[in-house]
Design a protein around this motif. Sequence first.
Motif, PDB file in Angstrom:
ATOM      1  N   ASP A 368       0.859  -1.192   0.000  1.00 55.74           N
ATOM      2  CA  ASP A 368       0.000   0.000   0.000  1.00 55.74           C
ATOM      3  C   ASP A 368       0.902   1.251   0.000  1.00 55.74           C
ATOM      4  N   TRP A 369       0.782   2.050  -1.061  1.00 53.48           N
ATOM      5  CA  TRP A 369       1.694   3.186  -1.268  1.00 53.48           C
ATOM      6  C   TRP A 369       1.672   4.194  -0.122  1.00 53.48           C
ATOM      7  N   ARG A 370       0.549   4.255   0.613  1.00 52.79           N
ATOM      8  CA  ARG A 370       0.431   5.299   1.637  1.00 52.79           C
ATOM      9  C   ARG A 370       1.417   5.085   2.785  1.00 52.79           C
ATOM     10  N   TYR A 371       1.813   3.817   3.024  1.00 50.95           N
ATOM     11  CA  TYR A 371       2.818   3.580   4.068  1.00 50.95           C
ATOM     12  C   TYR A 371       4.173   4.144   3.657  1.00 50.95           C
ATOM     13  N   GLY A 372       4.470   4.011   2.395  1.00 50.50           N
ATOM     14  CA  GLY A 372       5.728   4.577   1.879  1.00 50.50           C
ATOM     15  C   GLY A 372       5.703   6.094   1.993  1.00 50.50           C
ATOM     16  N   ALA A 373       4.564   6.687   1.615  1.00 48.39           N
ATOM     17  CA  ALA A 373       4.442   8.155   1.678  1.00 48.39           C
ATOM     18  C   ALA A 373       4.568   8.627   3.130  1.00 48.39           C
ATOM     19  N   ALA A 374       3.984   7.855   4.047  1.00 42.62           N
ATOM     20  CA  ALA A 374       4.032   8.255   5.467  1.00 42.62           C
ATOM     21  C   ALA A 374       5.457   8.129   6.014  1.00 42.62           C
ATOM     22  N   TYR A 375       6.185   7.098   5.566  1.00 40.24           N
ATOM     23  CA  TYR A 375       7.583   6.991   6.018  1.00 40.24           C
ATOM     24  C   TYR A 375       8.408   8.164   5.466  1.00 40.24           C
ATOM     25  N   PHE A 376       8.182   8.497   4.198  1.00 31.72           N
ATOM     26  CA  PHE A 376       8.888   9.656   3.611  1.00 31.72           C
ATOM     27  C   PHE A 376       8.515  10.939   4.377  1.00 31.72           C
ATOM     28  N   GLU A 377       7.257  11.033   4.756  1.00 31.42           N
ATOM     29  CA  GLU A 377       6.810  12.227   5.498  1.00 31.42           C
ATOM     30  C   GLU A 377       7.642  12.405   6.769  1.00 31.42           C
ATOM     31  N   ASN A 391       3.411  12.991  -5.559  1.00 33.95           N
ATOM     32  CA  ASN A 391       4.365  12.143  -6.289  1.00 33.95           C
ATOM     33  C   ASN A 391       4.137  10.664  -5.983  1.00 33.95           C
ATOM     34  N   TRP A 392       3.849  10.368  -4.738  1.00 38.86           N
ATOM     35  CA  TRP A 392       3.626   8.959  -4.377  1.00 38.86           C
ATOM     36  C   TRP A 392       2.405   8.392  -5.111  1.00 38.86           C
ATOM     37  N   ALA A 393       1.324   9.163  -5.088  1.00 40.19           N
ATOM     38  CA  ALA A 393       0.104   8.687  -5.755  1.00 40.19           C
ATOM     39  C   ALA A 393       0.356   8.509  -7.258  1.00 40.19           C
ATOM     40  N   TYR A 394       1.130   9.449  -7.819  1.00 39.78           N
ATOM     41  CA  TYR A 394       1.481   9.417  -9.246  1.00 39.78           C
ATOM     42  C   TYR A 394       2.211   8.105  -9.567  1.00 39.78           C
ATOM     43  N   LEU A 395       3.202   7.780  -8.709  1.00 38.53           N
ATOM     44  CA  LEU A 395       3.990   6.569  -8.967  1.00 38.53           C
ATOM     45  C   LEU A 395       3.208   5.300  -8.699  1.00 38.53           C
ATOM     46  N   ALA A 396       2.280   5.394  -7.754  1.00 39.35           N
ATOM     47  CA  ALA A 396       1.476   4.205  -7.437  1.00 39.35           C
ATOM     48  C   ALA A 396       0.450   3.931  -8.535  1.00 39.35           C
ATOM     49  N   GLY A 397       0.223   4.942  -9.382  1.00 41.46           N
ATOM     50  CA  GLY A 397      -0.733   4.751 -10.481  1.00 41.46           C
ATOM     51  C   GLY A 397      -2.156   5.173 -10.120  1.00 41.46           C
ATOM     52  N   VAL A 398      -2.295   5.931  -9.010  1.00 41.54           N
ATOM     53  CA  VAL A 398      -3.644   6.377  -8.631  1.00 41.54           C
ATOM     54  C   VAL A 398      -3.752   7.906  -8.667  1.00 41.54           C
ATOM     55  N   GLY A 399      -2.697   8.538  -9.211  1.00 38.36           N
ATOM     56  CA  GLY A 399      -2.660  10.003  -9.188  1.00 38.36           C
ATOM     57  C   GLY A 399      -2.785  10.606 -10.572  1.00 38.36           C
ATOM     58  N   ASN A 400      -1.881  11.596 -10.834  1.00 38.36           N
ATOM     59  CA  ASN A 400      -2.005  12.384 -12.048  1.00 38.36           C
ATOM     60  C   ASN A 400      -1.239  11.860 -13.248  1.00 38.36           C
ATOM     61  N   ASP A 401      -0.942  10.610 -13.270  1.00 32.29           N
ATOM     62  CA  ASP A 401      -0.167  10.097 -14.397  1.00 32.29           C
ATOM     63  C   ASP A 401      -1.109   9.569 -15.480  1.00 32.29           C
ATOM     64  N   PRO A 402      -1.012  10.117 -16.697  1.00 33.22           N
ATOM     65  CA  PRO A 402      -1.894   9.609 -17.757  1.00 33.22           C
ATOM     66  C   PRO A 402      -1.588   8.158 -18.128  1.00 33.22           C
TER      67      PRO A 402
END
Length: 439
Positions: A368-377, A391-402
């Motif tokens: 789950d990408w959110r754990y990675g984002a929280a550790y980076f936080e 950036n995390w959501a983008y890389l996880a594929g749930v964000g702003n990446d077309p």
Amino acid sequence: MKTAVVWFKTDLRVTDNETLVKALSQNDAVIPVYCIDETHFKTTPFGFRKTGNFRAQFLMESLFDLDKNLRELGSGLLVLSGKPEVEIPNIVKQYRAHRVYAKREVAFEEKNTELSVQTELWKLHCELFTFSTSTLYHAEDLPFSIKDIPDVFTDFRRKTEKEAQIRSVFEKPIRIPSPEIQPPDLPTLSELGFKNVKIDNRAAIRFKGGESEAMKRLNHYFFGTKSISRYKETRNGMVGADYSTKFSAWLALGCISPRFIYQELKKYELQFGANESTYWLVFELLWRDYFRFMMKKHQSRMFRKSGIRNKEMATVKPDWKLFESWMEGQTGNDFVDANMLELKLTGFMSNRGRQNAASYLCHDLKFDWRYGAAYFEQQLIDYDVCSNWGNWAYLAGVGNDPRSNRYFNIEKQASDYDKNKLYRNLWLNKFDNSSDSRK
Ligand SMILES: Cc1cc2nc3c(=O)[nH]c(=O)nc-3n(C[C@H](O)[C@H](O)[C@H](O)COP(=O)(O)OP(=O)(O)OC[C@H]3O[C@@H](n4cnc5c(N)ncnc54)[C@H](O)[C@@H]3O)c2cc1C
């Protein structure tokens, strides 16, 4: 006599600070205040501290420097600790202030704090005035309303660059009329519950907080070494101080503004010439703006596991041993491990490293990408809520990446960006590189 409070948050500077300038122009006296928010040092639902020791140290240095700069202008910084919604109204009562001026927030928790403070201030008949001060382009100058900002970066960038103007900077005030303010008694790291920060002598740069250090870094990168003229070719580097600007930590705490950087960049271009590299910094600062505007547009959806796309990611049942090996730089993948060690030991990681480390966690370990984002936080010295979670959501594929799946082939990335293993050898050797601790 009209007295106002200027509530500093992630805008720890006196140059190009619209909030401060407006407060000065509309009042007879101002009281500069910073509140060390106790919630910023708590543990988040993901099990990490919201602020780790590298950023805590950087924050204290920045507050020290802001106080010094304010004192040179006849004022000083009043530093409080606790909850802003309690502490800011207390100061308002104490000084009979009729207004509070502050930076406008966009992210969920920060916005909630802003609203709580506003509610308490209303009870005192005190108004809160907020200003957007952290982006290159002002939200009001964009060629779209926030809700219509394209979810694809390139569409946003092209139209914005074509149709919007970057505002000029606000000059540093000449004098700040204030009541007498005693020098702040800043908490030590141990009082905040941290061990002293150890400097690893492999660190790319010694980040020291504050506007004065931010200015030094800018002058070094632009006029001193002219590294900015090679930025586009070097920016994917991983070893050394000057492959990229390293402006991020100062930008994150607002020790410097993107518009000030832009102004200096234009001066540099006039003197030494513009090229693709000088433009590329504007391009990257636009990414930073973009994630902030996306946060304003999508709000709490930016933090959902399914992201702004509402896309269910196939994740495995959390294997905490595996996650720990990722955090500790012990996965067995040398490129990821070297990057995670750099983060653990210095609070910094290059953009190339962040992309690979994040992709590995989301797509190889299927975590789950959110754990990675929280550790980076917790860990990043330059943590910025919009840039990190975006950036995390983008890389996880749930964000702003077309693209539907931004998977990084780590072996290929390692051989493209660390061909001679310079970076991996630097971080994976076994001897102890930590030197003296700093107070
Ligand atoms: C998973 C992940 C998490 C990240 N978390 C953060 C974060 O919390 N805070 C943060 O400032 N950056 C974050 N970034 C973006 C980027 O990695 C850093 O801004 C950059 O590495 C900082 O080094 P620098 O200042 O030398 O960058 P440079 O290459 O010199 O770039 C100049 C400036 O442009 C901005 N910038 C560059 N790339 C990006 C980007 N992809 N997104 C947003 N802004 C960018 C930054 O303000 C940076 O200081 C993250 C990237 C990834 C992939």
